[in-house]
Design a protein around this motif. Structure first.
Motif, PDB file in Angstrom:
ATOM      1  N   LEU A 228      -6.865   2.547   3.541  1.00 44.41           N
ATOM      2  CA  LEU A 228      -6.913   1.250   2.883  1.00 44.41           C
ATOM      3  C   LEU A 228      -6.554   0.112   3.837  1.00 44.41           C
ATOM      4  CD1 LEU A 228      -5.398   2.038  -0.644  1.00 44.41           C
ATOM      5  CD2 LEU A 228      -7.783   1.525  -0.062  1.00 44.41           C
TER       6      LEU A 228
ATOM      7  N   LEU B 153       0.823  -1.206   0.000  1.00 40.51           N
ATOM      8  CA  LEU B 153       0.000   0.000   0.000  1.00 40.51           C
ATOM      9  C   LEU B 153       0.856   1.255   0.000  1.00 40.51           C
ATOM     10  CD1 LEU B 153      -2.819  -1.056   2.516  1.00 40.51           C
ATOM     11  CD2 LEU B 153      -2.924  -0.967   0.012  1.00 40.51           C
TER      12      LEU B 153
ATOM     13  N   GLN C  65      -3.295   5.489   2.189  1.00 37.72           N
ATOM     14  CA  GLN C  65      -2.695   4.222   2.636  1.00 37.72           C
ATOM     15  C   GLN C  65      -3.282   3.764   3.958  1.00 37.72           C
ATOM     16  OE1 GLN C  65       0.137   4.502   5.232  1.00 37.72           O
ATOM     17  NE2 GLN C  65       0.074   2.274   5.490  1.00 37.72           N
TER      18      GLN C  65
ATOM     19  N   TRP D 227       1.830   1.650  -3.571  1.00 40.24           N
ATOM     20  CA  TRP D 227       0.721   2.026  -4.435  1.00 40.24           C
ATOM     21  C   TRP D 227       0.158   3.408  -4.102  1.00 40.24           C
ATOM     22  CZ3 TRP D 227      -2.117  -3.278  -3.618  1.00 40.24           C
ATOM     23  CH2 TRP D 227      -1.405  -4.282  -4.308  1.00 40.24           C
TER      24      TRP D 227
END
Length: 287
Positions: free
Chosen positions: A161, A148, A158, A151
């Motif tokens: 998520l 994460l 982050q 990404w």
């Protein structure tokens, strides 16, 4: 003079001794299985445990049985808590953590509840999604943090998520089980009265499962608080988890303990708020 034989049925049964009323045995209501207690008793007992816990904690730390390096005393913790609010702006850290918890949790709930309802209502949908959801449910959310960060960076996305991953798959399966446990006789009765498939879901399955879904949301919200600390321990510049990490580097156990207590207090408040809301929305159901 004829003598008739005496039959057993002609003999009156002996009088039964009078039953002596058993003297009721007085029992302590607190130790009777499933015996309810009053709200006042519940509050007193709950508060009493906290008082006992703090007393034991103070006895070990102030009595010199535990080194302050490993465990700060309640007095030291209160002093460090004052410094956190006055000098280090800890209220901002609390606000950021609360925002991350509820942001990730609401995002997970908005997507997981409809999918869970569909899986519980339609066995074909359940057969398609359940293996993958069950597989992901066992994956620790913390294991996704390196990916994460690659990404989404180390910003708020982050952290949201991480909480989303930790809550979403658990919610989907728990909601699916709740909806799938709808009484079959109620479904058949709805069909008999002319309801279609959508009508059965909207008028029977969802209303019947709604209290259980609300209780599931309350439980998973508690898990979200564990995931947010994991998300804040890595690559974070704010939040309660960030404060705990900094305090650990300084061996400041007073601030670490206070951060943990703050998380518990906020979580307890949100839990009580959820229970109150559930009672208002589903007064006909015993949660």
């Amino acid at each position: 003079m004829s003598v008739h034989p005496v039959r057993a049925t002609d003999v009156a049964p002996p009088a039964l001794p009078a039953l002596v009323a058993a003297k009721p045995v007085r029992r302590n209501r607190l130790f009777v299985p499933l015996e309810p207690v009053s709200a006042t008793t519940r509050w007193v007992l709950g508060l009493g445990f906290f008082v006992l816990f703090v007393a034991v904690w103070a006895g070990f730390t102030l009595g010199g049985y535990v080194s302050p390096t490993f465990l700060a005393s309640p007095v030291t913790m209160v002093r460090e808590a004052w410094l956190l609010f006055v000098e280090y702006g800890f209220i901002h850290d609390i606000g950021m953590t609360v925002w991350r918890v509820f942001g990730g949790f609401v995002l997970a709930a908005v997507l997981a509840v409809p999918l869970g309802i569909a899986m519980g209502a339609y066995k074909g949908v359940e057969a398609f999604f359940e293996p993958f959801v069950s597989f992901c449910r066992y994956l620790p959310a913390s294991a996704f943090i390196p990916l994460l960060i690659l990404w989404a960076g180390i910003g708020e996305t982050q952290k949201l998520l991480v909480i989303f991953i930790g809550c979403f798959f658990q919610l989907v399966l728990m909601v699916a089980v709740t909806v799938g446990s709808t009484r079959r006789d109620l479904v058949e009765a709805a069909y008999t009265l002319g309801a279609g498939s959508r009508g059965v879901i909207a008028r029977v399955m969802i209303p019947g499962a709604a209290p259980g879904i609300a209780e599931t949301l309350r439980l998973v919200l508690g898990w979200a608080w564990t995931y947010v600390i994991v998300a804040e321990l890595i690559g974070s510049s704010s939040g309660i988890g960030h404060m705990i990490t900094d305090s650990q580097a300084l061996l400041n156990t007073g601030q670490i303990i206070f951060g943990i207590i703050v998380i518990g207090i906020i979580g307890l408040i949100s839990d009580f708020a959820f229970k109150w809301l559930n009672r208002r929305l589903f007064a006909w159901s015993v949660l």
